[in-house]
Scaffold this motif. Structure first.
Motif, PDB file in Angstrom:
ATOM      1  N   MET A   1       0.884  -1.290   0.004  1.00 58.86           N
ATOM      2  CA  MET A   1      -0.062  -0.065  -0.056  1.00 58.86           C
ATOM      3  C   MET A   1       0.970   1.241   0.044  1.00 58.86           C
ATOM      4  SD  MET A   1      -3.277   0.245   2.425  1.00 58.86           S
ATOM      5  CE  MET A   1      -2.236  -0.999   3.508  1.00 58.86           C
ATOM      6  N   GLU A   2       1.166   1.660  -1.170  1.00 60.45           N
ATOM      7  CA  GLU A   2       2.059   2.715  -1.130  1.00 60.45           C
ATOM      8  C   GLU A   2       1.394   4.293  -1.673  1.00 60.45           C
ATOM      9  OE1 GLU A   2       5.800   4.081  -0.654  1.00 60.45           O
ATOM     10  OE2 GLU A   2       5.231   2.127  -0.097  1.00 60.45           O
ATOM     11  N   GLY A   3       1.721   5.248  -0.821  1.00 61.33           N
ATOM     12  CA  GLY A   3       1.183   6.549  -1.472  1.00 61.33           C
ATOM     13  C   GLY A   3       2.222   6.976  -2.632  1.00 61.33           C
ATOM     14  N   LYS A   4       1.522   7.744  -3.440  1.00 63.43           N
ATOM     15  CA  LYS A   4       2.359   8.013  -4.723  1.00 63.43           C
ATOM     16  C   LYS A   4       2.885   9.375  -4.357  1.00 63.43           C
ATOM     17  CE  LYS A   4      -1.484   7.902  -7.074  1.00 63.43           C
ATOM     18  NZ  LYS A   4      -2.201   7.751  -8.372  1.00 63.43           N
ATOM     19  N   GLU A   5       3.602  10.170  -5.337  1.00 68.77           N
ATOM     20  CA  GLU A   5       4.544  11.188  -5.004  1.00 68.77           C
ATOM     21  C   GLU A   5       3.809  12.318  -4.334  1.00 68.77           C
ATOM     22  OE1 GLU A   5       3.997  11.076  -9.183  1.00 68.77           O
ATOM     23  OE2 GLU A   5       4.264   8.945  -8.137  1.00 68.77           O
ATOM     24  N   GLN A   6       2.465  12.275  -4.088  1.00 71.59           N
ATOM     25  CA  GLN A   6       1.836  13.273  -3.595  1.00 71.59           C
ATOM     26  C   GLN A   6       1.948  13.319  -1.886  1.00 71.59           C
ATOM     27  OE1 GLN A   6      -0.699  10.348  -4.591  1.00 71.59           O
ATOM     28  NE2 GLN A   6      -1.682  11.388  -6.244  1.00 71.59           N
ATOM     29  N   GLY A  15      -9.597   5.805   8.487  1.00 66.01           N
ATOM     30  CA  GLY A  15     -10.024   4.842   9.033  1.00 66.01           C
ATOM     31  C   GLY A  15      -9.029   3.732   9.506  1.00 66.01           C
ATOM     32  N   LYS A  16      -9.514   2.631  10.274  1.00 68.64           N
ATOM     33  CA  LYS A  16      -8.570   1.344  10.622  1.00 68.64           C
ATOM     34  C   LYS A  16      -8.514   0.503   9.311  1.00 68.64           C
ATOM     35  CE  LYS A  16      -7.156   1.854  14.748  1.00 68.64           C
ATOM     36  NZ  LYS A  16      -5.967   2.335  15.043  1.00 68.64           N
ATOM     37  N   LYS A  17      -7.343   0.214   8.807  1.00 68.74           N
ATOM     38  CA  LYS A  17      -7.221  -0.751   7.807  1.00 68.74           C
ATOM     39  C   LYS A  17      -8.124  -1.847   8.085  1.00 68.74           C
ATOM     40  CE  LYS A  17      -3.422  -3.757   5.886  1.00 68.74           C
ATOM     41  NZ  LYS A  17      -2.240  -4.281   6.026  1.00 68.74           N
ATOM     42  N   ASP A  18      -8.500  -2.469   9.189  1.00 64.94           N
ATOM     43  CA  ASP A  18      -9.368  -3.668   9.207  1.00 64.94           C
ATOM     44  C   ASP A  18     -10.734  -3.464   8.797  1.00 64.94           C
ATOM     45  OD1 ASP A  18      -7.196  -5.027  10.084  1.00 64.94           O
ATOM     46  OD2 ASP A  18      -7.907  -5.283  12.264  1.00 64.94           O
ATOM     47  N   HIS A 114      -5.869   8.898  -5.579  1.00 65.83           N
ATOM     48  CA  HIS A 114      -5.262   9.756  -4.565  1.00 65.83           C
ATOM     49  C   HIS A 114      -4.106   8.914  -3.933  1.00 65.83           C
ATOM     50  CE1 HIS A 114      -7.930  12.981  -5.141  1.00 65.83           C
ATOM     51  NE2 HIS A 114      -8.905  12.018  -5.487  1.00 65.83           N
ATOM     52  N   GLY A 115      -3.295   9.336  -3.114  1.00 65.94           N
ATOM     53  CA  GLY A 115      -2.354   8.260  -2.487  1.00 65.94           C
ATOM     54  C   GLY A 115      -3.070   7.713  -1.125  1.00 65.94           C
ATOM     55  N   VAL A 116      -2.533   6.630  -1.067  1.00 69.03           N
ATOM     56  CA  VAL A 116      -3.209   6.036   0.337  1.00 69.03           C
ATOM     57  C   VAL A 116      -1.885   5.395   0.911  1.00 69.03           C
ATOM     58  CG1 VAL A 116      -4.353   4.017   1.142  1.00 69.03           C
ATOM     59  CG2 VAL A 116      -5.110   5.027  -0.867  1.00 69.03           C
ATOM     60  N   THR A 117      -1.673   5.642   2.320  1.00 69.21           N
ATOM     61  CA  THR A 117      -0.538   5.129   3.078  1.00 69.21           C
ATOM     62  C   THR A 117      -1.054   4.408   4.280  1.00 69.21           C
ATOM     63  OG1 THR A 117      -0.419   7.158   3.839  1.00 69.21           O
ATOM     64  CG2 THR A 117       1.278   6.471   2.210  1.00 69.21           C
ATOM     65  N   GLU A 118      -0.401   3.523   5.052  1.00 68.95           N
ATOM     66  CA  GLU A 118      -0.926   3.132   6.145  1.00 68.95           C
ATOM     67  C   GLU A 118       0.469   2.824   7.205  1.00 68.95           C
ATOM     68  OE1 GLU A 118      -0.727  -1.210   6.592  1.00 68.95           O
ATOM     69  OE2 GLU A 118      -1.006  -0.852   8.326  1.00 68.95           O
ATOM     70  N   THR A 119       0.032   3.371   8.338  1.00 69.83           N
ATOM     71  CA  THR A 119       0.953   3.308   9.548  1.00 69.83           C
ATOM     72  C   THR A 119       0.383   2.458  10.650  1.00 69.83           C
ATOM     73  OG1 THR A 119       1.841   5.304   8.795  1.00 69.83           O
ATOM     74  CG2 THR A 119       2.548   4.715  10.834  1.00 69.83           C
ATOM     75  N   ASN A 120       0.862   1.502  11.222  1.00 70.88           N
ATOM     76  CA  ASN A 120       0.447   0.709  12.310  1.00 70.88           C
ATOM     77  C   ASN A 120      -1.290   0.572  12.194  1.00 70.88           C
ATOM     78  OD1 ASN A 120       2.806   0.819  13.465  1.00 70.88           O
ATOM     79  ND2 ASN A 120       2.551   2.817  14.227  1.00 70.88           N
ATOM     80  N   GLY A 121      -1.848   0.071  11.178  1.00 70.57           N
ATOM     81  CA  GLY A 121      -3.300  -0.090  11.041  1.00 70.57           C
ATOM     82  C   GLY A 121      -4.064   0.820  10.941  1.00 70.57           C
ATOM     83  N   ASP A 122      -3.310   2.458  10.963  1.00 67.02           N
ATOM     84  CA  ASP A 122      -4.056   3.541  10.613  1.00 67.02           C
ATOM     85  C   ASP A 122      -4.042   4.010   8.946  1.00 67.02           C
ATOM     86  OD1 ASP A 122      -5.001   3.982  13.158  1.00 67.02           O
ATOM     87  OD2 ASP A 122      -3.381   5.189  13.538  1.00 67.02           O
TER      88      ASP A 122
END
Ligand code: FES
Length: 151
Positions: A1-6, A15-18, A114-122
Motif C-alpha cells: 500500500m504505497e502512497g504516490k508522489e503526493q 479509518g482503521k485498515k481492518d 489519490h495516495g493511500v498510506t498505512e501506519t500501524n493499522g491507521d
C-alpha cells in the motif's frame, strides 16, 4: 500500500485498515472532495467517487481486470477506469486491419486518484496535488454537483 508522489499533501486519516478491508468500499469527504476508497486483492486505492463521464457513482461498480489492469466499471455506462491510475480503457478494432482485431486502448487519465498510506493499522489518504485538470474534477465542483443532482 504505497502512497504516490503526493507525499507533500496533507494526510487525512480515513479509518482503521481492518475496517476498510471489511467494508471493501468506503466513502469519505476530504477537503470538500468526495473520495471512494476501495479494497481489492490486498491493496487499498483511493479515487474520485463520481465517474468523469457523467457523474456515475463508482461506489457500486464491479471490479474486473482488463488488459492486465484492475478497473472499476462504472454502473452507469460501463466505462472501465483503472484503480491505480484513473485511466479509462476501451476496446476497439481498426476497420482497416484485415481482419480487424479488437484491442485495448487507453483514453488517458480521466479519473483523479489519490495516495493511500498505512501506519500501524491507521490508513491515510493524501489528496492528489496534480495541478493539471483531470476530467473527474468537474463532478467535484459546484457545477458538477448541480449536474449530478439533475440525473
Ligand atoms: Fe460513468 Fe457514464 S457516468 S460511464
Amino acid at each position: 500500500m504505497e502512497g504516490k508522489e503526493q507525499s507533500t499533501g496533507r494526510l487525512h486519516f480515513v479509518g482503521k485498515k481492518d475496517e476498510l478491508i471489511a467494508a471493501k468500499r468506503s466513502f469519505r469527504t476530504l477537503e470538500g472532495r468526495d473520495i471512494l476508497i476501495v479494497y481489492h486483492q490486498g491493496i487499498l486505492y483511493a479515487l474520485d467517487s463520481y465517474c468523469y463521464h457523467a457523474g456515475g457513482e463508482l461506489q457500486t461498480g464491479d471490479i474486473e481486470e482488463f488488459d492486465g489492469k484492475l478497473c472499476i466499471v462504472c454502473p452507469k455506462h460501463k466505462y472501465k477506469i483503472s484503480l491505480a491510475k484513473g485511466e479509462c480503457l476501451y476496446k476497439a478494432a481498426d476497420p482497416s486491419e484485415k481482419p480487424p482485431v479488437p484491442r485495448w486502448y487507453s483514453k488517458g487519465v480521466k479519473q483523479r486518484t489519490h495516495g493511500v498510506t498505512e501506519t500501524n493499522g491507521d490508513v491515510y489518504v493524501t489528496l492528489s496535488l496534480e495541478t493539471k485538470w483531470i476530467e473527474s474534477d468537474f463532478y467535484q465542483g459546484e457545477k458538477g454537483k448541480l449536474e449530478r443532482a439533475k440525473t
